[in-house]
Every structure is written in structure tokens, then in C-alpha cells.
Design an enzyme around this catalytic site. Structure first.
Site, mmCIF file in Angstrom:
data_model
loop_
_atom_site.group_PDB
_atom_site.id
_atom_site.type_symbol
_atom_site.label_atom_id
_atom_site.label_comp_id
_atom_site.label_asym_id
_atom_site.label_seq_id
_atom_site.Cartn_x
_atom_site.Cartn_y
_atom_site.Cartn_z
ATOM 1 N N SER A 1 5.085 2.376 7.853
ATOM 2 C CA SER A 1 4.656 1.223 7.066
ATOM 3 C C SER A 1 5.766 0.731 6.158
ATOM 4 C CB SER A 1 3.436 1.589 6.216
ATOM 5 O OG SER A 1 2.331 1.865 7.035
ATOM 6 N N HIS B 21 0.824 -1.218 0.000
ATOM 7 C CA HIS B 21 0.000 0.000 0.000
ATOM 8 C C HIS B 21 0.856 1.266 0.000
ATOM 9 C CE1 HIS B 21 0.600 -0.173 4.486
ATOM 10 N NE2 HIS B 21 0.535 1.155 4.364
ATOM 11 N N ASP C 241 -0.119 -7.697 1.197
ATOM 12 C CA ASP C 241 0.380 -6.339 1.412
ATOM 13 C C ASP C 241 1.903 -6.308 1.456
ATOM 14 O OD1 ASP C 241 0.148 -3.618 1.639
ATOM 15 O OD2 ASP C 241 -0.067 -3.645 3.823
#
Length: 541
Positions: free
Chosen positions: A357, A252, A282
Site C-alpha cells: 500500500s 491508511h 486515501d
């Protein structure tokens, strides 16, 4: 009156055994002169009998026997010579009351075993000569001395070996202590990299060893928001996997990116290319044109337990590069799922914020055990603020999929080829249907069609695992690979059927949605997370 039988009387001289004539006359005169009632005579006779029996059973004393003359023929008196030659009379022993008993005992009818004879019956041997005794003693002394010497040498050898092991262990501990001292030394405020002690690293040592392996990622993307197309910059983190420029991050972070830029800790920028990605897991694999980069060491997420200390290094907010946070593993195998997608993550209380992230999560050996992905925030039903709940992808998921990301550009997964939904609770209660995955349609040419699965079937098991919902089916499928053979148990028209099936490979689709509203939230409540995963809800198992 009772009379005595001389044949049964004890060996008593006849002169004593017969009553004197005067006694007989007196007894007779008394019995004739006294008139007794009937029955009294019997009692007197019994009394006499008892006296006679007593006289028979009581042995005479030695004085009485000595005073009693030996029996001689009638009319002759024993001479002095005869008396001197004859031995003294032996005392008469009473007879046993058990003699000639009509009763028999246990030992009379059950013969007892004879006692065992000793195994060795050696007679007394003559004494050995002194020379042999001396030789035997010398041999015994020699054996004793030899055994003592052998014991001494063995004990001394074992002591020397134990001493050598102790010295080696102490030397290793000294080396480890020296390495720790060296690693704690500082130069210009920066920690120096040291060797890994046996008991693990401190958070400062983990940071010093791995900070140069963490990169900042910036993406220029064109997204559509509220019907309008605009330029946007997305930031995140990543870590160097190999020295020749392979880098791992979250999908993402680079989703919908027109360009990707990687910045190292020494402020060198590289243009990166997305080599492979998987939206469900992901994960994304990037490649930069560089050599001699400092790579991380991958650990094992399966060895983690709740309470293990972990360290997260990343680029929070896109501006605070090389930030470290420390926490613990709060949970393992956390299941995040929508209708048809299933993801397992690690839970940690290490601070994870926007921009973290894709960054690495280290254990205290300095090994990567997870990919930091998102944190759960918001408020509870009572209005309390939720803090300290972060999630990371287990590194074992990356290790088993890394080759496919590098060679294929995607992660292949097993595919069943059906579309459907959960069996409603109302249908279970009203019609007695089992809980499971209701099949609405079957794609032709897929494993489900070839296995004979039909519309309106209810899948209740796959292999040996029970299926109670469509999310269960998706979770179980993630444990299989394309081409695996198994069985599917379906409920059809009141009967259960077990069908063999060969699983296919999930078709690859364009994962780019072009809609920033459906991007995976780095912070948000459950509904925001569900909205992100729900965009893949059309991808059925």
C-alpha cells in the site's frame, strides 16, 4: 369506264398517251355487246383505273425512252439534224405520295436551332518561311530542355533530402539499439540504468530506473482494539516525489501514527512528518529532511487503456523490500462507494499484498500512473477463491490535489450542506416518487440553505447530470470545486424546481478514529471495504 385527263398525265408523247382507234373500237364493241349485271361495270372500271395508275407511276426505262421518238408537230417527221441536236429525254420521276400532304409534323411547327458556328475560323495561312520554322523549333527545344533540367534538379534535391532523412532515422535506431545494449549490460548482478527507447522499457529496465525511488514506511501507532489500547506497527510503501524529500503514500498507512520512519533502498532511515492527508481520497504527503534523493517521473492515468502492462514495486509483508510484480491494467474507472463517499480506482492483476500500500504503479515508460492501495480477496458465493484483483488510485487525482496537500494540509472539496438518504424503492413504486437523494435536513449558512433547498425535497439532478441516489450526488460533487456555481433540480410537492446554487467548502474534521477495526483493509471482502468507508457516512455532501 374511266378516262384519262391529259392535263394530269405524265410527260409522255401524245401518240402514246391516247389509245389507238382500234383499241377504242374494240372496247366499245365489247361494252355494248356484253350485258353485265349492275355493279360489274364498276369493277371493270376500277381495274382499268389501277392499270392506268400503274402506267402513270412506273417510270419508263431508258431503252424505251431512247426508242421513243420526240414529239413533233402533226404531219411532219423529225429530221436527222433535229434528232441529233435535241438532248435525250429525261426520265420522269414519280411524285412523292407525301407531296401536298394535309398533315404537319413536329419539325414543321418547331423550328430547329441553327448549328453553332465554330469559334475560330481561320483560313489557311501561307507557309511560314524556313527561317521562322527553324526559330520556332529551336524555341520549343529550349523550353523542353529547360523543363527537363528543372525536373532533374527538383527530383535530385528531393532524393538527397529523402536520403538524408533515411540516414538520420537509421542513426537514431542505431543509437537506440546501442542504448538498449548498454542498459542490458550487467555489473555484479545489477542492471545498469539506460536511456528510454522510443518503444518503451522492459520490466527489468523499469525496475533498474526506479527502484531507488521507492521507500519502505514503518509507523508506530497506539490503537484501540476490543476496548484495549495497545502498541502496533504498521508497514507500507511510498515513493519519492521530489529530490528535497517529499514522499507520497496512502493515508491508511500513516493513520493514527505516533511516529513515521522512511527507509530508502540504501538502508538510510529518515524520520518523516505528515504534511497533508485526505481520508476520502486515501492519500498522504510526507516530508523528510534530505537532499539529492532520486525522484520518480509522474505520468498520466487518463492515457491508460485496458491491456496496458504495468509494474508495481513495493515492500510486501513489511520485510520483502524492493519487490517487483508485473501485470496489466484490468479495468479503469472502477467505482468504490458507500452511502456518501465515492472513490474511483484503477484495477490491475499485478500482485499487491499487505505492505504494498502506498507504493508506485509504473507504466512501461517508467512513469508513475497510480498509487497501489489494496486488493480484493476472498471467496465467491460458490466457494471459489478470488485472486488477481488489485486497485490503485489514479495518479491524476494526486496531481490535481498536490498543491493543496502541500500548502493547506488537506484537499478541499465542494460542499452542499444537506443530510439525507436514498428514496426507497417502496416509495417509488407506492407513491410514484422519483428516484434521487432525499433531503432530511439542511445546514444553515451553507450553499443549500442559501439556494432555497428545503427538508423533504428530493434532489433529482445537479447541473446537467441526473441524480438517482445519494452516492450519485456525492460522486457528482467530486467534480466541482468550492465556489463553483451550478444548479440543483429538486422535486417538491409534485413539481420540479431548478435552483441556482454556489457550492461551499467541506469543513475539515479529525479523521483519526483510533479504532483499528475500521482501518482500510488491504485484503478483504466487500463488507470489510464497506465498513471502512462507512465510518465516514456521517459526512454528508
Amino acid at each position: 369506264m374511266c378516262s384519262f385527263d391529259e392535263s394530269t398525265s405524265p410527260d409522255v408523247p401524245q401518240e402514246q398517251a391516247q389509245p389507238a382507234p382500234e383499241d377504242a373500237v374494240i372496247s366499245q364493241s365489247v361494252s355494248e355487246s356484253v350485258s353485265r349485271p349492275e355493279g360489274q361495270e364498276g369493277r371493270l372500271s376500277d381495274s382499268r383505273t389501277e392499270e392506268a395508275q400503274t402506267a402513270e407511276t412506273v417510270p419508263q426505262t431508258e431503252e424505251a425512252q431512247a426508242a421513243e421518238p420526240a414529239s413533233q408537230p402533226e404531219g411532219e417527221a423529225p429530221s436527222d439534224e433535229t434528232r441529233a441536236e435535241e438532248p435525250p429525254a429525261q426520265p420522269v420521276r414519280p411524285r412523292s405520295p407525301y407531296e401536298n400532304s394535309p398533315y404537319t409534323g413536329f419539325y414543321d411547327s418547331h423550328p430547329q436551332p441553327e448549328p453553332k458556328k465554330p469559334r475560330h475560323t481561320r483560313g489557311k495561312s501561307a507557309k511560314r518561311p524556313a527561317r521562322k520554322r527553324i526559330a520556332a523549333a529551336a524555341a520549343a527545344a529550349a523550353v523542353l530542355a529547360g523543363s527537363c533540367a528543372l525536373t532533374y534538379f527538383l527530383a535530385a534535391g528531393q532524393a538527397r533530402a529523402e536520403s538524408a532523412r533515411t540516414v538520420a532515422a537509421l542513426n537514431r535506431q542505431l543509437d537506440d539499439l546501442q542504448s538498449q545494449v548498454n542498459s542490458l549490460s550487467r555489473s555484479n548482478g545489477a542492471s545498469q540504468i539506460g536511456t528510454v527507447p522510443a518503444e518503451g522499457l522492459t520490466p527489468a529496465q523499469v525496475y533498474a530506473r526506479n527502484v531507488d525511488s521507492v521507500v519502505a514506511i514503518s509507523c508506530d501507532a497506539r490503537v484501540t482494539m476490543n476496548g484495549q489500547s495497545m502498541e502496533a506497527t504498521v508497514t507500507g510503501s511510498g515513493f519519492i516525489l521530489t529530490e528535497d524529500g517529499y514522499i507520497v503514500t496512502n493515508y491508511h498507512v500513516v493513520e493514527d501514527a505516533a511516529s513515521v520512519t522512511v527507509t530508502t533502498q540504501d538502508d538510510k532511515e529518515f524520520s518523516a512528518t505528515v504534511i497533508g492527508h485526505d481520508s476520502t481520497a486515501d492519500m498522504a504527503l510526507l516530508k523528510v529532511d534530505a537532499e539529492g534523493l532520486q525522484a520518480v517521473t509522474l505520468g498520466s492515468s487518463s492515457e491508460l487503456i485496458i491491456g496496458d502492462m504495468v509494474v508495481a514495486i513495493g515492500n510486501p509483508l513489511g520485510t520483502l523490500n524492493a519487490t517487483q510484480t508485473v501485470g496489466y491494467i484490468s479495468g479503469i474507472n472502477r467505482q468504490i462507494s458507500s452511502e456518501n463517499n465515492y472513490t474511483t480506482m484503477l484495477q490491475t492483476d499485478a500482485a499487491i499484498n499487505s505492505g504494498n500500500s502506498g507504493g508506485p504503479l509504473f507504466n512501461m515508460k517508467g512513469e508513475v500512473v497510480g498509487i497501489t492501495t489494496a486488493k480484493y480477496s476472498g471467496t465467491s458465493s460458490s466457494g471459489a477463491t478470488i485472486e488477481g484483483i488489485g486497485f490503485a488510485i489514479p495518479i491524476d487525482d494526486l496531481k490535481k490535489s498536490l498543491d493543496e496537500l502541500r500548502t493547506k494540509g488537506y484537499i478541499s472539496s465542494a460542499y452542499l450542506g444537506i443530510r439525507g438518504m436514498d428514496v426507497s424503492e417502496e416509495a417509488v413504486l407506492t407513491y410514484g416518487l422519483p428516484r434521487g437523494a432525499y433531503v432530511d435536513s439542511v445546514e444553515s449558512g451553507t450553499g443549500a440553505a442559501e439556494a432555497g433547498i428545503e427538508a423533504k425535497d428530493i434532489i433529482i439532478a445537479m447541473g446537467s447530470q441526473k441524480v438517482t441516489s445519494f452516492s450519485d450526488l456525492a460522486r457528482i460533487l467530486r467534480g466541482y470545486a468550492p465556489g463553483d456555481e451550478t444548479t440543483v433540480t429538486v422535486y417538491r410537492a409534485g413539481k420540479e424546481l431548478t435552483l441556482p446554487i454556489t457550492l461551499g467548502e467541506r469543513p475539515q474534521k479529525d479523521d483519526s478514529s483510533g479504532n483499528a477495526e475500521n482501518a482500510m483493509p488491504e485484503e478483504g471482502n466487500f463488507q470489510e471495504w464497506f465498513d471502512y468507508f462507512n465510518k465516514f457516512s456521517n459526512d454528508n455532501p
